[in-house]
Design a protein around this motif. Structure first.
Motif, PDB file in Angstrom:
ATOM      1  N   THR A  29       0.834  -1.203   0.000  1.00  0.00           N
ATOM      2  CA  THR A  29       0.000   0.000   0.000  1.00  0.00           C
ATOM      3  C   THR A  29       0.869   1.253   0.000  1.00  0.00           C
ATOM      4  OG1 THR A  29      -0.120   0.108   2.419  1.00  0.00           O
ATOM      5  CG2 THR A  29      -1.835  -1.179   1.282  1.00  0.00           C
ATOM      6  N   ARG A  30       0.293   2.309  -0.531  1.00  0.00           N
ATOM      7  CA  ARG A  30       0.946   3.623  -0.491  1.00  0.00           C
ATOM      8  C   ARG A  30      -0.150   4.626  -0.147  1.00  0.00           C
ATOM      9  NH1 ARG A  30       3.822   5.034  -5.721  1.00  0.00           N
ATOM     10  NH2 ARG A  30       5.532   3.869  -4.829  1.00  0.00           N
ATOM     11  N   ASP A  31       0.078   5.391   0.914  1.00  0.00           N
ATOM     12  CA  ASP A  31      -0.924   6.361   1.378  1.00  0.00           C
ATOM     13  C   ASP A  31      -2.293   5.700   1.593  1.00  0.00           C
ATOM     14  OD1 ASP A  31       0.947   8.461   1.267  1.00  0.00           O
ATOM     15  OD2 ASP A  31       0.519   8.770  -0.871  1.00  0.00           O
ATOM     16  N   GLY A  32      -2.252   4.458   2.099  1.00  0.00           N
ATOM     17  CA  GLY A  32      -3.480   3.742   2.409  1.00  0.00           C
ATOM     18  C   GLY A  32      -4.185   3.102   1.225  1.00  0.00           C
ATOM     19  N   ARG A  33      -3.630   3.240   0.026  1.00  0.00           N
ATOM     20  CA  ARG A  33      -4.227   2.644  -1.170  1.00  0.00           C
ATOM     21  C   ARG A  33      -3.428   1.427  -1.605  1.00  0.00           C
ATOM     22  NH1 ARG A  33      -3.059   5.529  -5.383  1.00  0.00           N
ATOM     23  NH2 ARG A  33      -1.562   6.799  -4.267  1.00  0.00           N
ATOM     24  N   ARG A  34      -4.117   0.409  -2.057  1.00  0.00           N
ATOM     25  CA  ARG A  34      -3.447  -0.778  -2.598  1.00  0.00           C
ATOM     26  C   ARG A  34      -2.818  -0.423  -3.929  1.00  0.00           C
ATOM     27  NH1 ARG A  34      -6.412  -6.123  -1.368  1.00  0.00           N
ATOM     28  NH2 ARG A  34      -7.114  -5.749   0.754  1.00  0.00           N
ATOM     29  N   VAL A  35      -1.525  -0.708  -4.081  1.00  0.00           N
ATOM     30  CA  VAL A  35      -0.849  -0.388  -5.331  1.00  0.00           C
ATOM     31  C   VAL A  35      -0.208  -1.599  -6.010  1.00  0.00           C
ATOM     32  CG1 VAL A  35      -0.446   2.037  -4.757  1.00  0.00           C
ATOM     33  CG2 VAL A  35       1.266   0.323  -4.142  1.00  0.00           C
ATOM     34  N   ALA A  36       0.033  -2.667  -5.270  1.00  0.00           N
ATOM     35  CA  ALA A  36       0.691  -3.827  -5.873  1.00  0.00           C
ATOM     36  C   ALA A  36       0.452  -5.070  -5.027  1.00  0.00           C
ATOM     37  CB  ALA A  36       2.184  -3.580  -6.011  1.00  0.00           C
ATOM     38  N   GLU A  37       0.656  -6.214  -5.658  1.00  0.00           N
ATOM     39  CA  GLU A  37       0.635  -7.501  -4.960  1.00  0.00           C
ATOM     40  C   GLU A  37       1.922  -8.240  -5.281  1.00  0.00           C
ATOM     41  OE1 GLU A  37      -2.546 -10.155  -5.857  1.00  0.00           O
ATOM     42  OE2 GLU A  37      -4.052  -8.868  -4.937  1.00  0.00           O
ATOM     43  N   ILE A  38       2.472  -8.848  -4.280  1.00  0.00           N
ATOM     44  CA  ILE A  38       3.602  -9.754  -4.477  1.00  0.00           C
ATOM     45  C   ILE A  38       3.104 -11.104  -4.003  1.00  0.00           C
ATOM     46  CG2 ILE A  38       5.966 -10.334  -3.850  1.00  0.00           C
ATOM     47  CD1 ILE A  38       6.451  -7.342  -3.432  1.00  0.00           C
ATOM     48  N   ARG A  39       3.169 -12.079  -4.894  1.00  0.00           N
ATOM     49  CA  ARG A  39       2.646 -13.407  -4.574  1.00  0.00           C
ATOM     50  C   ARG A  39       3.568 -14.463  -5.152  1.00  0.00           C
ATOM     51  NH1 ARG A  39      -2.285 -11.857  -7.832  1.00  0.00           N
ATOM     52  NH2 ARG A  39      -1.362 -11.579  -9.866  1.00  0.00           N
ATOM     53  N   PRO A  40       3.364 -15.711  -4.763  1.00  0.00           N
ATOM     54  CA  PRO A  40       4.206 -16.777  -5.295  1.00  0.00           C
ATOM     55  C   PRO A  40       4.128 -16.817  -6.819  1.00  0.00           C
ATOM     56  CG  PRO A  40       2.874 -17.578  -3.483  1.00  0.00           C
ATOM     57  CD  PRO A  40       2.382 -16.206  -3.802  1.00  0.00           C
ATOM     58  N   ALA A  41       5.236 -17.074  -7.450  1.00  0.00           N
ATOM     59  CA  ALA A  41       5.283 -17.179  -8.904  1.00  0.00           C
ATOM     60  C   ALA A  41       4.569 -18.440  -9.357  1.00  0.00           C
ATOM     61  CB  ALA A  41       6.734 -17.203  -9.377  1.00  0.00           C
ATOM     62  N   SER A  42       3.939 -18.329 -10.498  1.00  0.00           N
ATOM     63  CA  SER A  42       3.278 -19.480 -11.099  1.00  0.00           C
ATOM     64  C   SER A  42       4.319 -20.514 -11.481  1.00  0.00           C
ATOM     65  CB  SER A  42       2.517 -19.029 -12.340  1.00  0.00           C
ATOM     66  OG  SER A  42       2.082 -20.140 -13.071  1.00  0.00           O
ATOM     67  N   THR A  43       3.980 -21.754 -11.333  1.00  0.00           N
ATOM     68  CA  THR A  43       4.889 -22.816 -11.754  1.00  0.00           C
ATOM     69  C   THR A  43       4.489 -23.338 -13.126  1.00  0.00           C
ATOM     70  OG1 THR A  43       3.577 -24.476 -10.610  1.00  0.00           O
ATOM     71  CG2 THR A  43       5.441 -23.525  -9.409  1.00  0.00           C
ATOM     72  N   GLY A  44       3.647 -22.569 -13.820  1.00  0.00           N
ATOM     73  CA  GLY A  44       3.218 -22.943 -15.161  1.00  0.00           C
ATOM     74  C   GLY A  44       4.394 -23.101 -16.101  1.00  0.00           C
ATOM     75  N   ASN A  45       4.153 -23.790 -17.164  1.00  0.00           N
ATOM     76  CA  ASN A  45       5.210 -24.109 -18.103  1.00  0.00           C
ATOM     77  C   ASN A  45       4.850 -23.571 -19.482  1.00  0.00           C
ATOM     78  OD1 ASN A  45       7.516 -25.200 -19.019  1.00  0.00           O
ATOM     79  ND2 ASN A  45       7.112 -27.256 -18.266  1.00  0.00           N
ATOM     80  N   ALA A  46       4.562 -22.271 -19.565  1.00  0.00           N
ATOM     81  CA  ALA A  46       4.074 -21.667 -20.798  1.00  0.00           C
ATOM     82  C   ALA A  46       5.088 -21.766 -21.932  1.00  0.00           C
ATOM     83  CB  ALA A  46       3.701 -20.211 -20.549  1.00  0.00           C
ATOM     84  N   ASP A  47       6.375 -21.613 -21.649  1.00  0.00           N
ATOM     85  CA  ASP A  47       7.380 -21.681 -22.712  1.00  0.00           C
ATOM     86  C   ASP A  47       7.391 -23.056 -23.375  1.00  0.00           C
ATOM     87  OD1 ASP A  47       8.147 -19.061 -22.302  1.00  0.00           O
ATOM     88  OD2 ASP A  47       9.803 -19.602 -20.957  1.00  0.00           O
ATOM     89  N   ALA A  48       7.309 -24.097 -22.564  1.00  0.00           N
ATOM     90  CA  ALA A  48       7.298 -25.452 -23.115  1.00  0.00           C
ATOM     91  C   ALA A  48       6.019 -25.699 -23.914  1.00  0.00           C
ATOM     92  CB  ALA A  48       7.425 -26.483 -21.996  1.00  0.00           C
ATOM     93  N   LEU A  49       4.901 -25.178 -23.451  1.00  0.00           N
ATOM     94  CA  LEU A  49       3.644 -25.344 -24.176  1.00  0.00           C
ATOM     95  C   LEU A  49       3.693 -24.618 -25.519  1.00  0.00           C
ATOM     96  CD1 LEU A  49       0.805 -26.428 -24.342  1.00  0.00           C
ATOM     97  CD2 LEU A  49       0.024 -24.463 -23.014  1.00  0.00           C
ATOM     98  N   ARG A  50       4.234 -23.391 -25.535  1.00  0.00           N
ATOM     99  CA  ARG A  50       4.354 -22.649 -26.791  1.00  0.00           C
ATOM    100  C   ARG A  50       5.266 -23.399 -27.777  1.00  0.00           C
ATOM    101  NH1 ARG A  50       3.512 -18.071 -23.628  1.00  0.00           N
ATOM    102  NH2 ARG A  50       5.644 -17.860 -22.933  1.00  0.00           N
ATOM    103  N   ALA A  51       6.377 -23.926 -27.282  1.00  0.00           N
ATOM    104  CA  ALA A  51       7.295 -24.664 -28.150  1.00  0.00           C
ATOM    105  C   ALA A  51       6.614 -25.911 -28.703  1.00  0.00           C
ATOM    106  CB  ALA A  51       8.566 -25.037 -27.386  1.00  0.00           C
ATOM    107  N   PHE A  52       5.876 -26.616 -27.855  1.00  0.00           N
ATOM    108  CA  PHE A  52       5.155 -27.803 -28.307  1.00  0.00           C
ATOM    109  C   PHE A  52       4.153 -27.432 -29.398  1.00  0.00           C
ATOM    110  CE2 PHE A  52       3.264 -31.916 -28.186  1.00  0.00           C
ATOM    111  CZ  PHE A  52       1.923 -31.692 -28.426  1.00  0.00           C
TER     112      PHE A  52
END
Length: 90
Positions: A29-52
């Motif tokens: 938050t900044r000045d009481g407003r939500r500005v960003a989220e930090i969360r666990p990274a996805s373990t998806g495998n998009a690069d491999a799917l695109r290559a396939f």
């Protein structure tokens, strides 16, 4: 989910990353407003799917018969989609 000011996040960024690595979502938050989220990274495998998909399309072109995936291609796609390896640590 945890709320944290931008100042707190900047002073303890390493601990913020540690928390995210362990599954926590941190809302910044900044000045009481939500500005960003930090969360666990996805373990998806998009690069491999695109290559396939690219390789499969190159093999089958625009042939209508080739548009229907054979069982071997479906098995390969299933392997890609269910890959549980953690690419972030490679």
């Amino acid at each position: 989910m945890r709320l944290m000011t931008a100042t707190e996040a900047s002073r303890g960024f390493s601990s913020v990353l540690d928390e995210a690595e362990h599954g926590e979502t941190i809302v910044i938050t900044r000045d009481g407003r939500r500005v960003a989220e930090i969360r666990p990274a996805s373990t998806g495998n998009a690069d491999a799917l695109r290559a396939f998909a690219r390789d499969w399309g190159a093999e089958h072109g625009s042939d209508p018969e080739g548009a229907r995936a054979a069982p071997a291609e479906l098995d390969a796609l299933d392997d890609v989609l269910t890959d549980d390896s953690d690419r972030w640590n490679e």
